[in-house]
Design an enzyme around this catalytic site. Structure first.
Site, PDB file in Angstrom:
ATOM      1  N   PRO A   9       0.966  -1.025   0.371  1.00 54.46           N
ATOM      2  CA  PRO A   9      -0.089  -0.135   0.004  1.00 54.46           C
ATOM      3  C   PRO A   9       0.787   1.535   0.361  1.00 54.46           C
ATOM      4  O   PRO A   9       1.757   0.922   0.859  1.00 54.46           O
ATOM      5  CB  PRO A   9      -1.095  -0.626   0.823  1.00 54.46           C
ATOM      6  CG  PRO A   9       0.020  -0.987   2.041  1.00 54.46           C
ATOM      7  CD  PRO A   9       0.498  -1.932   1.300  1.00 54.46           C
ATOM      8  N   ASN A  10       0.397   1.580  -0.770  1.00 47.87           N
ATOM      9  CA  ASN A  10       0.794   3.732  -0.454  1.00 47.87           C
ATOM     10  C   ASN A  10       1.668   3.434  -1.761  1.00 47.87           C
ATOM     11  O   ASN A  10       2.647   4.908  -2.065  1.00 47.87           O
ATOM     12  CB  ASN A  10       1.516   4.429   0.823  1.00 47.87           C
ATOM     13  CG  ASN A  10      -0.315   4.627   1.300  1.00 47.87           C
ATOM     14  OD1 ASN A  10      -0.812   4.859   0.831  1.00 47.87           O
ATOM     15  ND2 ASN A  10      -0.329   3.729   2.429  1.00 47.87           N
ATOM     16  N   ARG A  17       4.632  11.211  -2.879  1.00 52.76           N
ATOM     17  CA  ARG A  17       4.400  10.716  -0.861  1.00 52.76           C
ATOM     18  C   ARG A  17       5.969  10.888  -0.146  1.00 52.76           C
ATOM     19  O   ARG A  17       6.798  10.862  -0.330  1.00 52.76           O
ATOM     20  CB  ARG A  17       4.161   9.614  -1.276  1.00 52.76           C
ATOM     21  CG  ARG A  17       4.240   9.044   0.438  1.00 52.76           C
ATOM     22  CD  ARG A  17       4.214   7.168   0.212  1.00 52.76           C
ATOM     23  NE  ARG A  17       3.732   6.501   1.696  1.00 52.76           N
ATOM     24  CZ  ARG A  17       4.618   5.529   2.169  1.00 52.76           C
ATOM     25  NH1 ARG A  17       4.586   4.519   1.061  1.00 52.76           N
ATOM     26  NH2 ARG A  17       4.049   5.002   2.661  1.00 52.76           N
ATOM     27  N   TYR A  22      11.778   8.909   1.136  1.00 48.42           N
ATOM     28  CA  TYR A  22      10.711   8.065   0.099  1.00 48.42           C
ATOM     29  C   TYR A  22      12.179   8.521  -0.950  1.00 48.42           C
ATOM     30  O   TYR A  22      12.057   7.434  -2.364  1.00 48.42           O
ATOM     31  CB  TYR A  22       9.693   7.651  -0.097  1.00 48.42           C
ATOM     32  CG  TYR A  22       8.978   6.816   1.203  1.00 48.42           C
ATOM     33  CD1 TYR A  22       9.653   5.851   1.606  1.00 48.42           C
ATOM     34  CD2 TYR A  22       7.891   7.625   1.283  1.00 48.42           C
ATOM     35  CE1 TYR A  22       9.233   5.150   2.515  1.00 48.42           C
ATOM     36  CE2 TYR A  22       7.505   7.002   2.960  1.00 48.42           C
ATOM     37  CZ  TYR A  22       8.143   6.060   3.443  1.00 48.42           C
ATOM     38  OH  TYR A  22       7.189   5.140   4.369  1.00 48.42           O
ATOM     39  N   ASN A  73       8.536  -5.518  -1.340  1.00 45.29           N
ATOM     40  CA  ASN A  73       8.019  -4.237  -0.415  1.00 45.29           C
ATOM     41  C   ASN A  73       6.145  -4.333   0.303  1.00 45.29           C
ATOM     42  O   ASN A  73       5.275  -3.613  -0.549  1.00 45.29           O
ATOM     43  CB  ASN A  73       7.972  -3.043  -0.263  1.00 45.29           C
ATOM     44  CG  ASN A  73       8.393  -1.999   0.016  1.00 45.29           C
ATOM     45  OD1 ASN A  73       8.158  -1.683   1.265  1.00 45.29           O
ATOM     46  ND2 ASN A  73       9.065  -0.690  -0.313  1.00 45.29           N
ATOM     47  N   ALA A  76       3.042  -0.718   4.698  1.00 40.35           N
ATOM     48  CA  ALA A  76       2.944  -1.085   6.394  1.00 40.35           C
ATOM     49  C   ALA A  76       2.510  -2.398   6.663  1.00 40.35           C
ATOM     50  O   ALA A  76       2.519  -2.801   8.260  1.00 40.35           O
ATOM     51  CB  ALA A  76       1.730   0.171   5.930  1.00 40.35           C
ATOM     52  N   GLU A  97      12.807  -9.281   0.848  1.00 49.50           N
ATOM     53  CA  GLU A  97      12.429  -8.063   1.849  1.00 49.50           C
ATOM     54  C   GLU A  97      12.716  -7.518   1.601  1.00 49.50           C
ATOM     55  O   GLU A  97      14.305  -6.787   1.765  1.00 49.50           O
ATOM     56  CB  GLU A  97      12.250  -8.512   3.238  1.00 49.50           C
ATOM     57  CG  GLU A  97      11.316  -7.154   4.198  1.00 49.50           C
ATOM     58  CD  GLU A  97      10.969  -7.558   5.180  1.00 49.50           C
ATOM     59  OE1 GLU A  97      11.442  -8.704   5.774  1.00 49.50           O
ATOM     60  OE2 GLU A  97      10.830  -6.335   6.090  1.00 49.50           O
ATOM     61  N   HIS A  99      13.250  -2.908   1.550  1.00 50.58           N
ATOM     62  CA  HIS A  99      12.489  -0.752   2.377  1.00 50.58           C
ATOM     63  C   HIS A  99      13.163  -0.273   1.372  1.00 50.58           C
ATOM     64  O   HIS A  99      14.120  -0.180   1.601  1.00 50.58           O
ATOM     65  CB  HIS A  99      11.845  -1.005   3.597  1.00 50.58           C
ATOM     66  CG  HIS A  99      11.457  -2.018   3.906  1.00 50.58           C
ATOM     67  ND1 HIS A  99      10.094  -1.888   3.634  1.00 50.58           N
ATOM     68  CD2 HIS A  99      11.384  -3.910   4.945  1.00 50.58           C
ATOM     69  CE1 HIS A  99       9.691  -3.302   4.291  1.00 50.58           C
ATOM     70  NE2 HIS A  99      10.385  -3.838   5.314  1.00 50.58           N
ATOM     71  N   ARG A 106      13.852   4.394  11.915  1.00 49.39           N
ATOM     72  CA  ARG A 106      12.121   5.265  12.127  1.00 49.39           C
ATOM     73  C   ARG A 106      11.463   4.932  13.021  1.00 49.39           C
ATOM     74  O   ARG A 106      12.653   4.685  13.916  1.00 49.39           O
ATOM     75  CB  ARG A 106      12.016   5.640  10.685  1.00 49.39           C
ATOM     76  CG  ARG A 106      12.507   5.738   9.422  1.00 49.39           C
ATOM     77  CD  ARG A 106      11.574   5.717   8.057  1.00 49.39           C
ATOM     78  NE  ARG A 106      10.635   6.422   8.061  1.00 49.39           N
ATOM     79  CZ  ARG A 106       9.474   6.294   7.313  1.00 49.39           C
ATOM     80  NH1 ARG A 106       9.798   5.216   6.184  1.00 49.39           N
ATOM     81  NH2 ARG A 106       7.906   6.442   7.189  1.00 49.39           N
TER      82      ARG A 106
HETATM   83  C1  DQA Z   1       8.704   1.125   3.376  1.00 49.39           C
HETATM   84  C2  DQA Z   1       8.528   1.248   5.460  1.00 49.39           C
HETATM   85  C3  DQA Z   1       7.297   0.899   5.619  1.00 49.39           C
HETATM   86  O1  DQA Z   1       7.015   1.705   7.169  1.00 49.39           O
HETATM   87  C4  DQA Z   1       6.273   1.566   4.988  1.00 49.39           C
HETATM   88  O2  DQA Z   1       5.188   1.351   5.547  1.00 49.39           O
HETATM   89  C5  DQA Z   1       5.415   2.311   3.670  1.00 49.39           C
HETATM   90  C6  DQA Z   1       7.713   1.957   3.043  1.00 49.39           C
HETATM   91  C7  DQA Z   1       9.874   1.811   2.581  1.00 49.39           C
HETATM   92  O3  DQA Z   1       9.293   0.927   1.481  1.00 49.39           O
HETATM   93  O4  DQA Z   1      10.555   2.196   3.058  1.00 49.39           O
HETATM   94  O5  DQA Z   1       4.801   2.197   3.362  1.00 49.39           O
HETATM   95  O6  DQA Z   1       8.174   0.252   3.596  1.00 49.39           O
END
Ligand code: DQA
Length: 141
Positions: A9-10, A17, A22, A73, A76, A97, A99, A106
């Site tokens: 998501p997102n 964003r 990011y 990825n 959240a 995995e 990020h 963070r």
């Molecule tokens: C994320 C880190 C997560 O904590 C966050 O909720 C994201 C992006 C990252 O790529 O840094 O949506 O996965």
């Protein structure tokens, strides 16, 4: 072989964003970078993004059934979802995995991952280059 790159998501909103967190690369840039690296390594890649947890679980089931390697990825869901973990656990191929941000630098709630201990490898804090590194690792040998 087709490497699945699955984004939660997102992540479709990359570029607009929180660019301070990011970066300014867009989701389209992320897809292009993945395709470029895959091309260099001679593997096919399919990059997907969803804001639906059910859809992500379905993709992971498909990867498990096909024996596909996965770069994920989970955004959240990484920190919240036992369901995503249980689906990821079924993947028998390489599971990386990723990020974009360094989640360990963070908020405390981002320090916990339901995926890391079922993943083959974890990449954090390298922006979209983390995806490139993950694809190169999956495509090794
Ligand atoms: C994320 C880190 C997560 O904590 C966050 O909720 C994201 C992006 C990252 O790529 O840094 O949506 O996965």
């Amino acid at each position: 072989m087709t490497v699945l790159v699955l984004n939660g998501p997102n992540l479709g909103r990359l570029g607009v964003r929180e660019p301070d967190v990011y970066g300014t690369a867009t989701y389209a840039d992320l897809v292009a970078r993945c395709e470029q690296v895959a091309g260099e390594r001679g593997v096919d890649v399919e990059v997907r993004q969803t804001d639906s947890e059910a859809e992500m679980i379905g993709w992971l089931h498909g990867a498990a059934d096909d024996g596909s390697d996965v770069v994920i990825n989970a955004a959240a869901w990484t920190h919240t979802s036992v369901a995503i973990r249980d689906a990821a656990s079924q993947v028998t191929g390489t599971l990386v995995e990723v990020h974009l941000s360094n989640v360990h630098a963070r908020e405390a709630f981002r320090h916990t991952s339901y995926l890391s201990d079922v993943a083959t490898a974890v990449v954090v804090g390298m922006g979209i280059e983390g995806y490139a590194a993950a694809i190169r690792f999956v495509a090794r040998a």
